[in-house]
Design a protein around this motif. Sequence first.
Motif, mmCIF file in Angstrom:
data_model
loop_
_atom_site.group_PDB
_atom_site.id
_atom_site.type_symbol
_atom_site.label_atom_id
_atom_site.label_comp_id
_atom_site.label_asym_id
_atom_site.label_seq_id
_atom_site.Cartn_x
_atom_site.Cartn_y
_atom_site.Cartn_z
ATOM 1 N N ASP A 128 0.834 -1.196 0.000
ATOM 2 C CA ASP A 128 0.000 0.000 0.000
ATOM 3 C C ASP A 128 0.872 1.251 0.000
ATOM 4 O O ASP A 128 1.806 1.372 0.800
ATOM 5 C CB ASP A 128 -0.918 0.018 1.228
ATOM 6 N N ILE A 129 0.559 2.192 -0.889
ATOM 7 C CA ILE A 129 1.337 3.421 -1.037
ATOM 8 C C ILE A 129 0.606 4.588 -0.392
ATOM 9 O O ILE A 129 -0.599 4.763 -0.571
ATOM 10 C CB ILE A 129 1.593 3.720 -2.525
ATOM 11 N N ALA A 130 1.336 5.406 0.363
ATOM 12 C CA ALA A 130 0.770 6.590 1.015
ATOM 13 C C ALA A 130 1.860 7.655 1.130
ATOM 14 O O ALA A 130 3.030 7.403 0.861
ATOM 15 C CB ALA A 130 0.214 6.237 2.393
ATOM 16 N N GLN A 131 1.462 8.863 1.513
ATOM 17 C CA GLN A 131 2.383 9.977 1.766
ATOM 18 C C GLN A 131 3.311 10.216 0.569
ATOM 19 O O GLN A 131 4.509 10.442 0.712
ATOM 20 C CB GLN A 131 3.193 9.724 3.048
ATOM 21 N N HIS A 132 2.734 10.168 -0.616
ATOM 22 C CA HIS A 132 3.500 10.316 -1.852
ATOM 23 C C HIS A 132 3.792 11.784 -2.134
ATOM 24 O O HIS A 132 2.922 12.632 -1.986
ATOM 25 C CB HIS A 132 2.697 9.707 -3.010
ATOM 26 N N ARG A 133 5.002 12.091 -2.563
ATOM 27 C CA ARG A 133 5.345 13.444 -2.995
ATOM 28 C C ARG A 133 6.492 13.403 -3.996
ATOM 29 O O ARG A 133 7.219 12.403 -4.091
ATOM 30 C CB ARG A 133 5.718 14.328 -1.812
ATOM 31 N N SER A 134 6.650 14.469 -4.747
ATOM 32 C CA SER A 134 7.809 14.621 -5.612
ATOM 33 C C SER A 134 9.005 15.056 -4.763
ATOM 34 O O SER A 134 8.838 15.771 -3.772
ATOM 35 C CB SER A 134 7.537 15.659 -6.704
ATOM 36 N N ALA A 135 10.179 14.615 -5.148
ATOM 37 C CA ALA A 135 11.387 14.936 -4.381
ATOM 38 C C ALA A 135 12.485 15.388 -5.335
ATOM 39 O O ALA A 135 12.504 15.008 -6.510
ATOM 40 C CB ALA A 135 11.845 13.720 -3.587
ATOM 41 N N GLU A 136 13.382 16.197 -4.826
ATOM 42 C CA GLU A 136 14.517 16.669 -5.610
ATOM 43 C C GLU A 136 15.791 16.614 -4.765
ATOM 44 O O GLU A 136 15.753 16.820 -3.556
ATOM 45 C CB GLU A 136 14.303 18.107 -6.085
ATOM 46 N N PHE A 137 16.895 16.314 -5.430
ATOM 47 C CA PHE A 137 18.206 16.435 -4.792
ATOM 48 C C PHE A 137 19.240 16.685 -5.877
ATOM 49 O O PHE A 137 18.967 16.494 -7.070
ATOM 50 C CB PHE A 137 18.557 15.193 -3.961
ATOM 51 N N THR A 138 20.395 17.155 -5.486
ATOM 52 C CA THR A 138 21.454 17.470 -6.444
ATOM 53 C C THR A 138 22.701 16.666 -6.124
ATOM 54 O O THR A 138 22.965 16.303 -4.971
ATOM 55 C CB THR A 138 21.801 18.969 -6.435
ATOM 56 N N VAL A 139 23.461 16.400 -7.163
ATOM 57 C CA VAL A 139 24.703 15.631 -7.032
ATOM 58 C C VAL A 139 25.832 16.470 -7.602
ATOM 59 O O VAL A 139 25.731 16.974 -8.727
ATOM 60 C CB VAL A 139 24.612 14.291 -7.783
ATOM 61 N N LYS A 140 26.895 16.630 -6.842
ATOM 62 C CA LYS A 140 28.065 17.344 -7.324
ATOM 63 C C LYS A 140 28.980 16.349 -8.027
ATOM 64 O O LYS A 140 29.511 15.433 -7.408
ATOM 65 C CB LYS A 140 28.803 18.030 -6.164
ATOM 66 N N GLN A 141 29.144 16.551 -9.323
ATOM 67 C CA GLN A 141 29.954 15.648 -10.123
ATOM 68 C C GLN A 141 31.238 16.341 -10.555
ATOM 69 O O GLN A 141 31.199 17.377 -11.220
ATOM 70 C CB GLN A 141 29.172 15.200 -11.365
ATOM 71 N N PRO A 142 32.415 15.805 -10.170
ATOM 72 C CA PRO A 142 33.680 16.432 -10.562
ATOM 73 C C PRO A 142 33.841 16.455 -12.080
ATOM 74 O O PRO A 142 33.518 15.495 -12.764
ATOM 75 C CB PRO A 142 34.741 15.528 -9.919
ATOM 76 N N ARG A 143 34.320 17.559 -12.601
ATOM 77 C CA ARG A 143 34.605 17.687 -14.024
ATOM 78 C C ARG A 143 36.079 18.051 -14.200
ATOM 79 O O ARG A 143 36.833 18.201 -13.247
ATOM 80 C CB ARG A 143 33.716 18.769 -14.659
ATOM 81 N N LYS A 144 36.472 18.216 -15.442
ATOM 82 C CA LYS A 144 37.854 18.589 -15.730
ATOM 83 C C LYS A 144 38.130 20.018 -15.272
ATOM 84 O O LYS A 144 37.227 20.798 -15.024
ATOM 85 C CB LYS A 144 38.122 18.448 -17.229
ATOM 86 N N LEU A 145 39.377 20.340 -15.180
ATOM 87 C CA LEU A 145 39.847 21.672 -14.796
ATOM 88 C C LEU A 145 39.462 22.033 -13.366
ATOM 89 O O LEU A 145 39.407 23.194 -12.998
ATOM 90 C CB LEU A 145 39.305 22.738 -15.764
ATOM 91 N N GLY A 146 39.184 21.005 -12.551
ATOM 92 C CA GLY A 146 38.935 21.226 -11.139
ATOM 93 C C GLY A 146 37.577 21.793 -10.804
ATOM 94 O O GLY A 146 37.319 22.175 -9.672
ATOM 95 N N SER A 147 36.661 21.892 -11.767
ATOM 96 C CA SER A 147 35.344 22.450 -11.494
ATOM 97 C C SER A 147 34.361 21.362 -11.080
ATOM 98 O O SER A 147 34.535 20.193 -11.405
ATOM 99 C CB SER A 147 34.816 23.177 -12.736
ATOM 100 N N ASN A 148 33.321 21.748 -10.353
ATOM 101 C CA ASN A 148 32.259 20.831 -9.956
ATOM 102 C C ASN A 148 30.956 21.257 -10.611
ATOM 103 O O ASN A 148 30.609 22.431 -10.637
ATOM 104 C CB ASN A 148 32.083 20.818 -8.433
#
Length: 240
Positions: A128-148
């Motif tokens: 049984d499903i209850a208390q449903h909502r949309s959720a968001e989060f962010t991920v910091k992904q390393p890139r070249k030249l030392g930037s995130n």
Amino acid sequence: MISLSKFFKENQLSQVAALLLLLLLLAIGGIPGYLTGRWQWKQPPPVTSLNELRHIRKTGLILPGWQTIEQAEQQIGERKWSLQVIKKQGSEAQAILLLLPQNGPMDQPEVEWTEINGWGRSRWKKWDIAQHRSAEFTVKQPRKLGSNTETKVEARFFRASTPQQTFAVLQWYALPEGGNPSPLHWFLADQWAQWHKKRTPWVGVSIIIPMEPLGQVEKLWSLAQSIGEAVQAALMATAL
């Protein structure tokens, strides 16, 4: 109990806008093929990370700060998932991590969340499903030249209860540039990628965390978010 149909009705406006965008993309991408007789959809570009994606089903993911208790391929619906039981180091917190990686160039997401619901019912006799909502989060992904670079993920977050146990559940399709629980989001991204002679690989993610019987799912959000961030980061680093 919140049904899947109600969830989609609440997002009807955004889906109409996405459909209009899809029609525009198809028109832009289809005109050159129509004029030349070379229809790109007959033979789409290859998915370059298919081997890495298939490997996930057999081995699961390595997540910093988490120990794998067990991992195996699990038949859910018509597809095989990776079922991985993980435990947080230095804590009693545990979770079930279900992963469905893309298995072929024509393989596409098809609302696997209904298959998870069916698996839950077959495993625990009730889901049984209850208390449903949309959720968001962010991920910091390393890139070249030392930037995130911060990558945004949208997901489904809800409580699932069975006769034996209650769970907090977080679900989304992981993509190279973020994530979303809707297959339509992947389809639009893949159409855009094909127009540039590329593809958009995907992995269905379902995180299931045991919680107090019929409790408030928001109490588990911090833990669910931290696992979600670790999973998305690991997928982007290895297979997406």
